[in-house]
Design a protein around this motif. Sequence first.
Motif, PDB file in Angstrom:
ATOM      1  N   THR A 119       9.314  -7.291  -1.417  1.00 26.99           N
ATOM      2  CA  THR A 119       8.976  -6.715  -0.119  1.00 26.99           C
ATOM      3  C   THR A 119       7.464  -6.519  -0.070  1.00 26.99           C
ATOM      4  O   THR A 119       6.815  -6.369  -1.116  1.00 26.99           O
ATOM      5  N   LEU A 120       6.915  -6.499   1.132  1.00 26.58           N
ATOM      6  CA  LEU A 120       5.464  -6.351   1.297  1.00 26.58           C
ATOM      7  C   LEU A 120       5.161  -5.534   2.539  1.00 26.58           C
ATOM      8  O   LEU A 120       5.604  -5.867   3.644  1.00 26.58           O
ATOM      9  N   THR A 121       4.406  -4.447   2.365  1.00 27.76           N
ATOM     10  CA  THR A 121       3.860  -3.675   3.489  1.00 27.76           C
ATOM     11  C   THR A 121       2.373  -3.502   3.213  1.00 27.76           C
ATOM     12  O   THR A 121       1.995  -2.837   2.249  1.00 27.76           O
ATOM     13  N   ILE A 122       1.531  -4.088   4.071  1.00 25.44           N
ATOM     14  CA  ILE A 122       0.091  -4.094   3.808  1.00 25.44           C
ATOM     15  C   ILE A 122      -0.646  -4.300   5.135  1.00 25.44           C
ATOM     16  O   ILE A 122      -0.102  -4.885   6.076  1.00 25.44           O
ATOM     17  N   GLY A 123      -1.875  -3.801   5.208  1.00 32.42           N
ATOM     18  CA  GLY A 123      -2.721  -4.048   6.374  1.00 32.42           C
ATOM     19  C   GLY A 123      -3.423  -2.823   6.909  1.00 32.42           C
ATOM     20  O   GLY A 123      -4.520  -2.923   7.465  1.00 32.42           O
ATOM     21  N   GLY A 124      -2.809  -1.636   6.760  1.00 33.39           N
ATOM     22  CA  GLY A 124      -3.392  -0.435   7.347  1.00 33.39           C
ATOM     23  C   GLY A 124      -4.731  -0.054   6.770  1.00 33.39           C
ATOM     24  O   GLY A 124      -5.621   0.430   7.486  1.00 33.39           O
ATOM     25  N   ASN A 125      -4.909  -0.289   5.467  1.00 32.28           N
ATOM     26  CA  ASN A 125      -6.167   0.101   4.823  1.00 32.28           C
ATOM     27  C   ASN A 125      -7.328  -0.824   5.165  1.00 32.28           C
ATOM     28  O   ASN A 125      -8.480  -0.512   4.852  1.00 32.28           O
ATOM     29  N   GLN A 126      -7.040  -1.951   5.784  1.00 31.40           N
ATOM     30  CA  GLN A 126      -8.111  -2.859   6.224  1.00 31.40           C
ATOM     31  C   GLN A 126      -8.839  -2.308   7.443  1.00 31.40           C
ATOM     32  O   GLN A 126      -9.935  -2.770   7.769  1.00 31.40           O
ATOM     33  N   ALA A 159      -5.321  -3.017  -0.407  1.00 30.38           N
ATOM     34  CA  ALA A 159      -5.652  -3.849   0.749  1.00 30.38           C
ATOM     35  C   ALA A 159      -5.345  -5.305   0.409  1.00 30.38           C
ATOM     36  O   ALA A 159      -4.849  -5.620  -0.679  1.00 30.38           O
ATOM     37  N   PHE A 160      -5.644  -6.221   1.346  1.00 23.81           N
ATOM     38  CA  PHE A 160      -5.295  -7.631   1.170  1.00 23.81           C
ATOM     39  C   PHE A 160      -5.776  -8.207  -0.153  1.00 23.81           C
ATOM     40  O   PHE A 160      -5.072  -8.989  -0.788  1.00 23.81           O
ATOM     41  N   GLY A 161      -6.977  -7.827  -0.553  1.00 20.33           N
ATOM     42  CA  GLY A 161      -7.631  -8.482  -1.687  1.00 20.33           C
ATOM     43  C   GLY A 161      -6.944  -8.320  -3.027  1.00 20.33           C
ATOM     44  O   GLY A 161      -7.241  -9.084  -3.964  1.00 20.33           O
ATOM     45  N   VAL A 162      -6.045  -7.350  -3.164  1.00 22.81           N
ATOM     46  CA  VAL A 162      -5.398  -7.133  -4.468  1.00 22.81           C
ATOM     47  C   VAL A 162      -3.942  -7.581  -4.477  1.00 22.81           C
ATOM     48  O   VAL A 162      -3.237  -7.368  -5.467  1.00 22.81           O
ATOM     49  N   MET A 163      -3.467  -8.208  -3.399  1.00 25.52           N
ATOM     50  CA  MET A 163      -2.059  -8.578  -3.346  1.00 25.52           C
ATOM     51  C   MET A 163      -1.706  -9.679  -4.349  1.00 25.52           C
ATOM     52  O   MET A 163      -0.614  -9.680  -4.919  1.00 25.52           O
ATOM     53  N   ALA A 164      -2.623 -10.624  -4.578  1.00 20.87           N
ATOM     54  CA  ALA A 164      -2.341 -11.663  -5.577  1.00 20.87           C
ATOM     55  C   ALA A 164      -2.188 -11.044  -6.966  1.00 20.87           C
ATOM     56  O   ALA A 164      -1.295 -11.427  -7.732  1.00 20.87           O
ATOM     57  N   ALA A 165      -3.035 -10.064  -7.275  1.00 20.20           N
ATOM     58  CA  ALA A 165      -2.949  -9.391  -8.564  1.00 20.20           C
ATOM     59  C   ALA A 165      -1.641  -8.616  -8.687  1.00 20.20           C
ATOM     60  O   ALA A 165      -1.023  -8.576  -9.762  1.00 20.20           O
ATOM     61  N   ASP A 197       0.834  -1.200   0.000  1.00 21.42           N
ATOM     62  CA  ASP A 197       0.000   0.000   0.000  1.00 21.42           C
ATOM     63  C   ASP A 197       0.873   1.256   0.000  1.00 21.42           C
ATOM     64  O   ASP A 197       2.027   1.237  -0.441  1.00 21.42           O
ATOM     65  N   SER A 198       0.342   2.359   0.548  1.00 23.58           N
ATOM     66  CA  SER A 198       1.057   3.635   0.492  1.00 23.58           C
ATOM     67  C   SER A 198       2.292   3.676   1.384  1.00 23.58           C
ATOM     68  O   SER A 198       3.129   4.560   1.232  1.00 23.58           O
ATOM     69  N   VAL A 247      -3.233 -16.571   4.291  1.00 23.51           N
ATOM     70  CA  VAL A 247      -3.853 -16.897   2.999  1.00 23.51           C
ATOM     71  C   VAL A 247      -3.327 -15.955   1.922  1.00 23.51           C
ATOM     72  O   VAL A 247      -2.964 -16.379   0.812  1.00 23.51           O
ATOM     73  N   MET A 248      -3.272 -14.664   2.251  1.00 29.47           N
ATOM     74  CA  MET A 248      -2.736 -13.677   1.317  1.00 29.47           C
ATOM     75  C   MET A 248      -1.269 -13.954   1.007  1.00 29.47           C
ATOM     76  O   MET A 248      -0.837 -13.905  -0.150  1.00 29.47           O
ATOM     77  N   ILE A 249      -0.491 -14.247   2.051  1.00 32.60           N
ATOM     78  CA  ILE A 249       0.921 -14.562   1.848  1.00 32.60           C
ATOM     79  C   ILE A 249       1.075 -15.779   0.949  1.00 32.60           C
ATOM     80  O   ILE A 249       1.938 -15.811   0.053  1.00 32.60           O
ATOM     81  N   GLY A 250       0.229 -16.775   1.164  1.00 36.04           N
ATOM     82  CA  GLY A 250       0.282 -17.974   0.329  1.00 36.04           C
ATOM     83  C   GLY A 250       0.031 -17.675  -1.137  1.00 36.04           C
ATOM     84  O   GLY A 250       0.687 -18.240  -2.025  1.00 36.04           O
ATOM     85  N   ALA A 251      -0.922 -16.766  -1.402  1.00 39.11           N
ATOM     86  CA  ALA A 251      -1.219 -16.400  -2.780  1.00 39.11           C
ATOM     87  C   ALA A 251      -0.021 -15.703  -3.429  1.00 39.11           C
ATOM     88  O   ALA A 251       0.301 -15.941  -4.599  1.00 39.11           O
ATOM     89  N   ILE A 252       0.647 -14.830  -2.660  1.00 41.24           N
ATOM     90  CA  ILE A 252       1.845 -14.159  -3.181  1.00 41.24           C
ATOM     91  C   ILE A 252       2.964 -15.174  -3.387  1.00 41.24           C
ATOM     92  O   ILE A 252       3.633 -15.184  -4.429  1.00 41.24           O
ATOM     93  N   MET A 253       3.160 -16.054  -2.400  1.00 40.09           N
ATOM     94  CA  MET A 253       4.244 -17.027  -2.475  1.00 40.09           C
ATOM     95  C   MET A 253       4.063 -17.976  -3.654  1.00 40.09           C
ATOM     96  O   MET A 253       5.034 -18.308  -4.361  1.00 40.09           O
TER      97      MET A 253
END
Length: 371
Positions: free
Chosen positions: A120-127, A101-107, A43-44, A182-188
């Motif tokens: 690198t991944l920084t995500i979660g605040g917008n949830q 947010a989490f839902g677009v990390m796979a994309a 995210d930002s 689950v999100m991490i798994g999709a990225i991995m």
Amino acid sequence: MSRTLPFFIVSILVQLVFATPLGIVPSPLTITNSMLHWASLGDSWATGVTWKKELDYDEDHDEVIKCRRSKESYAYQMSQNDLLFPKQGQVFKWPACSGSAFGVMAAQAEQMDEGTSFATLTIGGNQLGWDNMVQSCIYVPDPLRVICSPEYPDSAGDCYKAIELTKSKLNNDKEFLKTIPVMIGAIMDRGKAKNRDFQLYVTNYAHPFNVDPNWCDEQSFGMFWCRPRLTSKLRRAFNDIAETLKQKIEEGVQYFQDNDYNGRSLHYVEISQGFDTHRFCETNHTFEDQWDDNPNSENVWLYNPPKPFWVPQMPMQRDVDTWLSEHPENDVGVGGPPDRPGSVMRPFHPKTKGFKSMADNIIGKLTGRSK
């Protein structure tokens, strides 16, 4: 004759560079044809928030407005840093986008290049509705509001309700904590499909305030008629949420590490400690320091919006009218036109030195120089 080093030689050199006192260990970096492919997701806090032309990363105006990628960000600074890998040999992909947010990390992960060594991944605040808390508790950026809500921790106040709503989202493990692995798994999965040695480095967010009782208790960042005080109780409430968010991210990372066969390819990077003595309301800083919009400020490493010229005094109506004519899109936080100025979207995001601290921590983890 080609001047490109053979792959096996580059691999040996990388291992030597990242040797530890305990012996030579394999680097997590995979080099393809002498090039390091890597990406930044999130995210930002992964993109920064560009707010003037010289900080824009993207040349296309629509992309600038959409994702706000800034040259202040830790990802951009890493891509220009020879300590990670010679920058001429880096192929950097930046799918991260402000507001994600989490839902677009796979994309986002789908956009990584073939052969990507790590992301690198920084995500979660917008949830969590963080921006709603900032608006309700800190800035109250409504020039038409003249009847002010009770200050925190009054349970009748807008601030109290915004904080409790964020807490409820953060503590809803079904919707938040259990979503992280689950999100991490999709990225991995997408990373490993592009490179079997793919690694993922997940950060937390910085705690925004020094919480010690001090001069800040009687000050306010309120922009118009409502001026909620920055009491130590309010500051602690914000930091408690940042701490709980950190713990949830760590728990999600640990669960994946313990339960997935790709767990050893996942790493957590603590970044908040690097902001110590550079948060809002440090005892040895001044009120003016809080509004310093110099990207390279030595004191406060987080942004405020542009400072109204009457602050810290109460404005006259003519002052507000003048301000609104100069800043028609004054709303601080989420919502509003997508092309509103980055200067009112940057609050509670790091400045250049804050992002440099994050970059240093991530590079330390990547190279084995920090735990």
